[in-house]
Design an enzyme around this catalytic site. Structure first.
Site, PDB file in Angstrom:
ATOM      1  N   ASP A  47       0.807  -1.224   0.000  1.00  0.00           N
ATOM      2  CA  ASP A  47       0.000   0.000   0.000  1.00  0.00           C
ATOM      3  C   ASP A  47       0.838   1.271   0.000  1.00  0.00           C
ATOM      4  OD1 ASP A  47      -2.285  -1.592   0.070  1.00  0.00           O
ATOM      5  OD2 ASP A  47      -2.390  -1.557   2.254  1.00  0.00           O
ATOM      6  N   GLU A  48       2.062   1.197  -0.521  1.00  0.00           N
ATOM      7  CA  GLU A  48       2.936   2.373  -0.510  1.00  0.00           C
ATOM      8  C   GLU A  48       3.466   2.728  -1.890  1.00  0.00           C
ATOM      9  OE1 GLU A  48       5.948   2.383   2.475  1.00  0.00           O
ATOM     10  OE2 GLU A  48       4.614   1.690   4.074  1.00  0.00           O
TER      11      GLU A  48
END
Length: 300
Positions: free
Chosen positions: A244-245
């Protein structure tokens, strides 16, 4: 494919048969725009849209997106690419030339939640999502009938901790078989392995049901509810090895208050999620996104 979609796509292809897009990133320096536009002019091209941005005119990075019409571009594309190479080398450009009429082949991964997939199907059916919707892959069976009613192949590949590697090999084989250009994770609730991600760099788009970087990981709405947030949102980003980055393409938010419970947050969140995902995907399909480190430049 519906008759309406066929007519919509045929009209699009005919209208833009001579159009192409040129995306460039390079060290900022004088003369870039002049060199590019003069090159296009000398080949009979007419620029219809141009966007540019510099992180810093003094030693920064320069980004340029140009749409142009050029007679017989479909048969001249390789020739123009070869002729442009000396300019690209001179300015140390990272660049690509794509045809406006090339519909990228898209694969969608989905688990149980259907709202994002349905939005993609409806947009595609209406001719608003200009892509070749090649296949859907799911670790559940329940969306098969819906997907196949649109004439799109549906592949059920269950995933467990023990079978994850084998399942990903099956998925990769399918994606290569269909020669996929972009993979959309439409609430696919499995973490892709680094080896899978490495096969498709900058080609996997995810929707995260949170306004990143807040509430990373599982059950973000429960996290948000416990924190008493006043804004909830969704984030669409490219997938990297860091959960999620990856580079963010698009985000949006909606205001909530103390009267909203977890189920309310989820209901509101689903609307944001599908809207944000479709918006990000369309920009990707239109070659409006340039990745710069762990950020994106989005020419809307």
């Amino acid at each position: 494919m519906s008759e309406f979609r066929k007519r919509r796509i045929q009209s699009f292809l005919e209208k833009h048969q001579d159009r192409a897009r040129l995306l460039i990133s390079c060290p900022d320096q004088p003369g870039i725009v002049a060199a590019v536009t003069n090159f296009l002019y000398e080949r009979g091209a007419n620029i219809v849209e141009s966007n540019q941005y510099s992180t810093d005119p003094e030693g920064g990075t320069f980004f340029l997106r140009i749409e142009f019409d050029c007679p017989h571009i479909r048969v001249r594309k390789e020739e123009i690419e070869n002729e442009f190479s000396p300019i690209a080398e001179r300015f140390s450009m990272d660049w690509r030339l794509s045809l406006h009429t090339h519909l990228k082949k898209m694969a969608v991964f989905v688990s149980k939640e259907e709202h994002c997939l349905l939005e993609l199907l409806w947009e595609w059916q209406a001719g608003e999502l200009l892509a070749d919707f090649a296949l859907v892959i799911s670790n559940h069976e329940h969306m098969r009938e819906t997907v196949e009613s649109f004439g799109i192949p549906y592949y059920y590949i269950p995933v467990t901790k023990e079978t994850k590697q084998e399942a990903e090999q099956q998925q990769i084989a399918l994606l290569k078989q269909y020669d996929i250009d972009v993979i959309v994770l439409a609430r696919y609730m499995q973490i892709l392995s680094p080896s899978f991600v490495a096969q498709f760099p900058s080609k996997i788009i995810n929707i995260h049901h949170s306004f990143l970087p807040a509430f990373i990981g599982a059950r973000p709405y429960e996290q948000a509810y416990r924190r008493g947030v006043k804004l909830i949102g969704a984030t669409s980003h490219y997938v990297t090895d860091d959960l999620d980055e990856g580079p963010i393409i698009e985000q949006d938010v909606e205001r909530v208050d103390h009267k909203h419970h977890v189920e309310d947050l989820k209901r509101i969140g689903r609307i944001i999620e599908k809207t944000v995902l479709v918006r990000a995907l369309k920009w990707h399909l239109q070659d409006r996104v340039i990745i710069h480190g762990n950020k994106t430049i989005v020419f809307k």
